[in-house]
Scaffold this motif. Structure first.
Motif, PDB file in Angstrom:
ATOM      1  N   LEU A 134       0.920  -1.114   0.211  1.00 50.05           N
ATOM      2  CA  LEU A 134       0.052   0.031   0.075  1.00 50.05           C
ATOM      3  C   LEU A 134       0.936   1.222  -0.153  1.00 50.05           C
ATOM      4  CD1 LEU A 134      -2.917   1.044   0.116  1.00 50.05           C
ATOM      5  CD2 LEU A 134      -2.634   1.154   2.878  1.00 50.05           C
ATOM      6  N   GLN A 135       0.768   2.095  -1.106  1.00 51.53           N
ATOM      7  CA  GLN A 135       1.748   3.288  -1.122  1.00 51.53           C
ATOM      8  C   GLN A 135       0.806   4.490  -0.977  1.00 51.53           C
ATOM      9  OE1 GLN A 135       3.599   3.478  -4.996  1.00 51.53           O
ATOM     10  NE2 GLN A 135       4.249   5.861  -4.443  1.00 51.53           N
ATOM     11  N   TYR A 136       1.273   5.319  -0.273  1.00 45.72           N
ATOM     12  CA  TYR A 136       0.438   6.622   0.023  1.00 45.72           C
ATOM     13  C   TYR A 136       1.254   7.648  -0.870  1.00 45.72           C
ATOM     14  CZ  TYR A 136      -1.689  10.953   2.026  1.00 45.72           C
ATOM     15  OH  TYR A 136      -2.264  11.872   2.199  1.00 45.72           O
ATOM     16  N   ARG A 137       0.337   8.230  -1.916  1.00 47.40           N
ATOM     17  CA  ARG A 137       1.113   9.250  -3.144  1.00 47.40           C
ATOM     18  C   ARG A 137       1.205  10.713  -2.693  1.00 47.40           C
ATOM     19  NH1 ARG A 137       1.943   7.069  -7.984  1.00 47.40           N
ATOM     20  NH2 ARG A 137       2.912   9.317  -8.266  1.00 47.40           N
ATOM     21  N   PRO A 138       2.198  10.989  -2.233  1.00 41.35           N
ATOM     22  CA  PRO A 138       2.220  12.432  -1.568  1.00 41.35           C
ATOM     23  C   PRO A 138       1.819  13.436  -2.739  1.00 41.35           C
ATOM     24  CG  PRO A 138       4.437  11.371  -1.381  1.00 41.35           C
ATOM     25  CD  PRO A 138       3.492  10.335  -1.877  1.00 41.35           C
ATOM     26  N   ASP A 139       2.320  13.052  -4.094  1.00 39.34           N
ATOM     27  CA  ASP A 139       2.453  14.038  -5.188  1.00 39.34           C
ATOM     28  C   ASP A 139       0.880  14.187  -5.543  1.00 39.34           C
ATOM     29  OD1 ASP A 139       2.607  11.250  -6.044  1.00 39.34           O
ATOM     30  OD2 ASP A 139       2.618  11.731  -7.861  1.00 39.34           O
ATOM     31  N   LEU A 140      -0.228  13.381  -4.916  1.00 41.94           N
ATOM     32  CA  LEU A 140      -1.460  13.411  -5.234  1.00 41.94           C
ATOM     33  C   LEU A 140      -2.384  13.984  -3.924  1.00 41.94           C
ATOM     34  CD1 LEU A 140      -2.353   9.915  -6.732  1.00 41.94           C
ATOM     35  CD2 LEU A 140      -1.678  11.859  -8.060  1.00 41.94           C
ATOM     36  N   ASP A 141      -1.613  14.525  -3.238  1.00 42.59           N
ATOM     37  CA  ASP A 141      -2.078  14.929  -1.840  1.00 42.59           C
ATOM     38  C   ASP A 141      -3.143  16.118  -2.195  1.00 42.59           C
ATOM     39  OD1 ASP A 141      -2.374  15.435   0.824  1.00 42.59           O
ATOM     40  OD2 ASP A 141      -0.450  14.983   1.307  1.00 42.59           O
ATOM     41  N   THR A 142      -4.094  15.894  -1.525  1.00 37.52           N
ATOM     42  CA  THR A 142      -5.267  17.073  -1.713  1.00 37.52           C
ATOM     43  C   THR A 142      -5.228  18.125  -0.776  1.00 37.52           C
ATOM     44  OG1 THR A 142      -6.555  15.507  -0.045  1.00 37.52           O
ATOM     45  CG2 THR A 142      -6.906  15.213  -2.634  1.00 37.52           C
ATOM     46  N   ALA A 143      -4.172  17.970   0.458  1.00 40.01           N
ATOM     47  CA  ALA A 143      -3.963  18.972   1.149  1.00 40.01           C
ATOM     48  C   ALA A 143      -5.381  19.224   2.077  1.00 40.01           C
ATOM     49  CB  ALA A 143      -3.229  20.196   0.896  1.00 40.01           C
ATOM     50  N   SER A 144      -5.935  18.107   2.247  1.00 38.84           N
ATOM     51  CA  SER A 144      -7.221  18.462   2.950  1.00 38.84           C
ATOM     52  C   SER A 144      -7.373  17.140   3.881  1.00 38.84           C
ATOM     53  CB  SER A 144      -8.418  18.679   2.170  1.00 38.84           C
ATOM     54  OG  SER A 144      -8.657  17.204   1.413  1.00 38.84           O
ATOM     55  N   GLY A 145      -7.964  17.364   5.377  1.00 37.75           N
ATOM     56  CA  GLY A 145      -8.420  16.219   6.139  1.00 37.75           C
ATOM     57  C   GLY A 145      -7.234  16.245   7.170  1.00 37.75           C
ATOM     58  N   ARG A 146      -7.721  16.063   8.439  1.00 40.77           N
ATOM     59  CA  ARG A 146      -6.478  15.976   9.455  1.00 40.77           C
ATOM     60  C   ARG A 146      -5.817  14.776   9.608  1.00 40.77           C
ATOM     61  NH1 ARG A 146      -8.158  13.683  14.361  1.00 40.77           N
ATOM     62  NH2 ARG A 146     -10.182  12.879  14.439  1.00 40.77           N
ATOM     63  N   LEU A 147      -6.388  13.700   8.797  1.00 39.21           N
ATOM     64  CA  LEU A 147      -5.742  12.333   8.837  1.00 39.21           C
ATOM     65  C   LEU A 147      -4.774  12.148   7.587  1.00 39.21           C
ATOM     66  CD1 LEU A 147      -8.384  10.128  10.423  1.00 39.21           C
ATOM     67  CD2 LEU A 147      -6.568  11.090  11.593  1.00 39.21           C
ATOM     68  N   GLN A 148      -4.729  13.062   6.919  1.00 41.92           N
ATOM     69  CA  GLN A 148      -3.959  13.139   5.363  1.00 41.92           C
ATOM     70  C   GLN A 148      -2.337  12.328   5.575  1.00 41.92           C
ATOM     71  OE1 GLN A 148      -2.837  16.769   3.308  1.00 41.92           O
ATOM     72  NE2 GLN A 148      -3.785  17.610   5.230  1.00 41.92           N
ATOM     73  N   TYR A 149      -1.962  12.662   6.835  1.00 40.54           N
ATOM     74  CA  TYR A 149      -0.544  12.256   7.084  1.00 40.54           C
ATOM     75  C   TYR A 149      -0.585  11.102   8.000  1.00 40.54           C
ATOM     76  CZ  TYR A 149       0.493  16.637   4.733  1.00 40.54           C
ATOM     77  OH  TYR A 149       0.601  17.493   3.737  1.00 40.54           O
ATOM     78  N   GLN A 150      -1.734  10.229   8.200  1.00 41.47           N
ATOM     79  CA  GLN A 150      -1.942   9.154   8.878  1.00 41.47           C
ATOM     80  C   GLN A 150      -2.660   8.120   8.244  1.00 41.47           C
ATOM     81  OE1 GLN A 150      -2.884  12.178  11.721  1.00 41.47           O
ATOM     82  NE2 GLN A 150      -2.614  10.494  13.418  1.00 41.47           N
ATOM     83  N   PRO A 151      -2.328   7.709   6.992  1.00 35.82           N
ATOM     84  CA  PRO A 151      -3.196   7.049   5.831  1.00 35.82           C
ATOM     85  C   PRO A 151      -3.373   5.813   6.117  1.00 35.82           C
ATOM     86  CG  PRO A 151      -0.943   7.037   5.032  1.00 35.82           C
ATOM     87  CD  PRO A 151      -0.779   8.007   6.412  1.00 35.82           C
ATOM     88  N   ASN A 152      -2.900   5.003   7.009  1.00 37.10           N
ATOM     89  CA  ASN A 152      -3.354   3.443   7.061  1.00 37.10           C
ATOM     90  C   ASN A 152      -4.160   3.269   8.235  1.00 37.10           C
ATOM     91  OD1 ASN A 152      -1.099   3.005   5.389  1.00 37.10           O
ATOM     92  ND2 ASN A 152       0.308   3.114   6.960  1.00 37.10           N
TER      93      ASN A 152
END
Length: 436
Positions: free
Chosen positions: A302-320
């Protein structure tokens, strides 16, 4: 005075300068590299022409950033919420990010966007793996130039150079990259973390999971068809499963995270956890779905693609997510790893959990299995467990730490902490990636 002379200036030496200076300019030049062009990052190559195993590559970056603990946690001024945190976040962390395939511009833009927990890395036995580790530096603390390393905890095949222990190998200085090479011979559930100032960096969030899939996945066994998934080379199909979930257990001490952000020093003998986490989240956030920008890598991870980041949501950097979903009758594999500082006992009422492996070792001696069927799984710091259960009737079942003091957020009222849910549904699409 040259940069190297400044590093070794004993009049102002500290723990960080000592470790970096000891490497020497020549050693850094030999093993550190400038940023790679995009096509060299994260490519998954065809099978090696000499037949020694598939070649796989992945790139991770170490940096700092901000995440969010649950909103129901009471304030603990000045430590929580951190007054420096940008909305909607409240806690400062270090972490790794998957930067495979990113351009140099997108890679540099990940500085200050740490992720907890780190991406799940998934490989097959005998893969020839290149793992490129970048150090993007600390956005909140540019005064520090901490190195980073990659240590596969419990992995028996790493030579000292690639084991990630700075005293025996090398740490990656800010702005540089180091390539680690691995060839796993043993299936199992492992974990990884930064070993540079490991007490601090592990507590700050530089932790993740490594899964090595067995050769048995590529052959039929005991009448089961090719394509059946197994946790280990069990020889009889007893570790087969339909769905797979990984949960890494950690704790978070708000005071230490605050001090790192505010240029202060922690006394680690005073450790007093504020939050108890599953995949970097505390309940009820453990039930939130995976990050919207999580995609499947070619290796199945499972890869979190930071280049597709929507810059929204408080859990955006806790993706799992830690939410386990399944259909009645399915066999579900749960991979547990503990990279916290405390012992944990996870329990699930009404579901029998069968522990098939401990610390990446199948509980089997020849033809004799030593699997343990229980409703409570004990796991200490630095340990892993693989457990399988058969999904019961439709309903919701809780998986939680049986120590009730670990089921709150910051000492507040209501449920929180180290707890998630096993949701059995009448039907679900086939699982295409872990934790989904």
């Amino acid at each position: 005075m040259t940069p190297q002379e400044k590093l070794m200036d004993t009049s102002s030496i500290d723990r960080r300068r000592l470790l970096l200076g000891a490497l020497g300019a020549g050693s850094l030049a030999a093993v550190s590299r400038v940023l790679l062009p995009q096509d060299a990052r994260g490519a998954v190559a065809a099978a090696d022409p000499v037949g020694t195993g598939p070649q796989k590559a992945i790139a991770l970056a170490g940096t700092d950033g901000w995440v969010s603990m649950p909103a129901n946690a009471p304030a603990d001024p000045p430590f929580f919420p951190d007054p420096l945190a940008p909305s909607p976040f409240n806690t400062y962390v270090f972490g790794f990010r998957d930067v495979s395939g990113l351009s140099d511009t997108d890679l540099a833009a990940q500085r200050g966007k740490a992720q907890i927990s780190a991406p799940i890395l998934v490989f097959d036995e005998e893969d020839e793996i290149t793992l490129s580790l970048y150090n993007l530096g600390l956005s909140q603390r540019p005064d520090l130039f901490d190195g980073h390393t990659m240590h596969w905890h419990g992995f028996t095949n790493a030579i000292p150079l690639f084991d990630g222990v700075p005293e025996l190998s090398l740490s990656v200085p800010v702005g540089r990259r180091f390539d680690y090479f691995y060839k796993p011979h043993d299936a199992g559930t492992y974990m990884y973390h930064c070993h540079f100032e490991d007490v601090e960096h592990v507590q700050m969030g530089m932790t993740g999971m490594v899964w090595v899939r067995p050769k048995q996945n590529r052959t039929g066994v005991n009448g089961y068809p090719v394509g059946t998934k197994y946790a280990y080379n069990d020889g009889d199909g007893s570790t087969r499963y339909d769905r797979e979930f990984g949960i890494i257990l950690t704790e978070l001490w708000s005071a230490a995270h605050y001090r790192d952000a505010h240029i202060q020093v922690s006394d680690w003998t005073d450790f007093d956890a504020s939050f108890w986490l599953m995949n970097g989240r505390a309940y009820p956030d453990t039930l939130a779905p995976n990050g919207a920008n999580s995609v499947a890598r070619p290796d199945g991870g499972l890869q979190y693609r930071p280049d597709l980041d929507t810059a929204s949501g408080r859990l955006q950097y806790q993706p799992n997510s830690s939410h386990i979903t399944c259909v009645p009758g399915e066999r579900v594999l749960v991979r547990l790893a503990n990279l916290g500082f405390q012992d944990h006992s996870l329990t699930c009422d009404e579901i029998d959990l069968t522990v098939v492996a401990e610390d990446a070792s199948l509980l089997r001696n020849g033809d004799v299995t030593n699997y343990q069927t229980t409703n409570t799984v004990n796991i200490g710091p630095g340990e892993s467990r693989d457990l399988i259960f058969t999904a019961p009737a439709v309903g919701d079942y809780f998986l939680y730490d049986r120590r009730y003091s670990f089921q709150n957020n910051g000492g507040g009222a209501g449920y929180g902490g180290m707890m998630t849910q096993i949701s059995v549904r009448p039907s679900l699409p086939a699982q295409t990636q872990p934790n989904l």
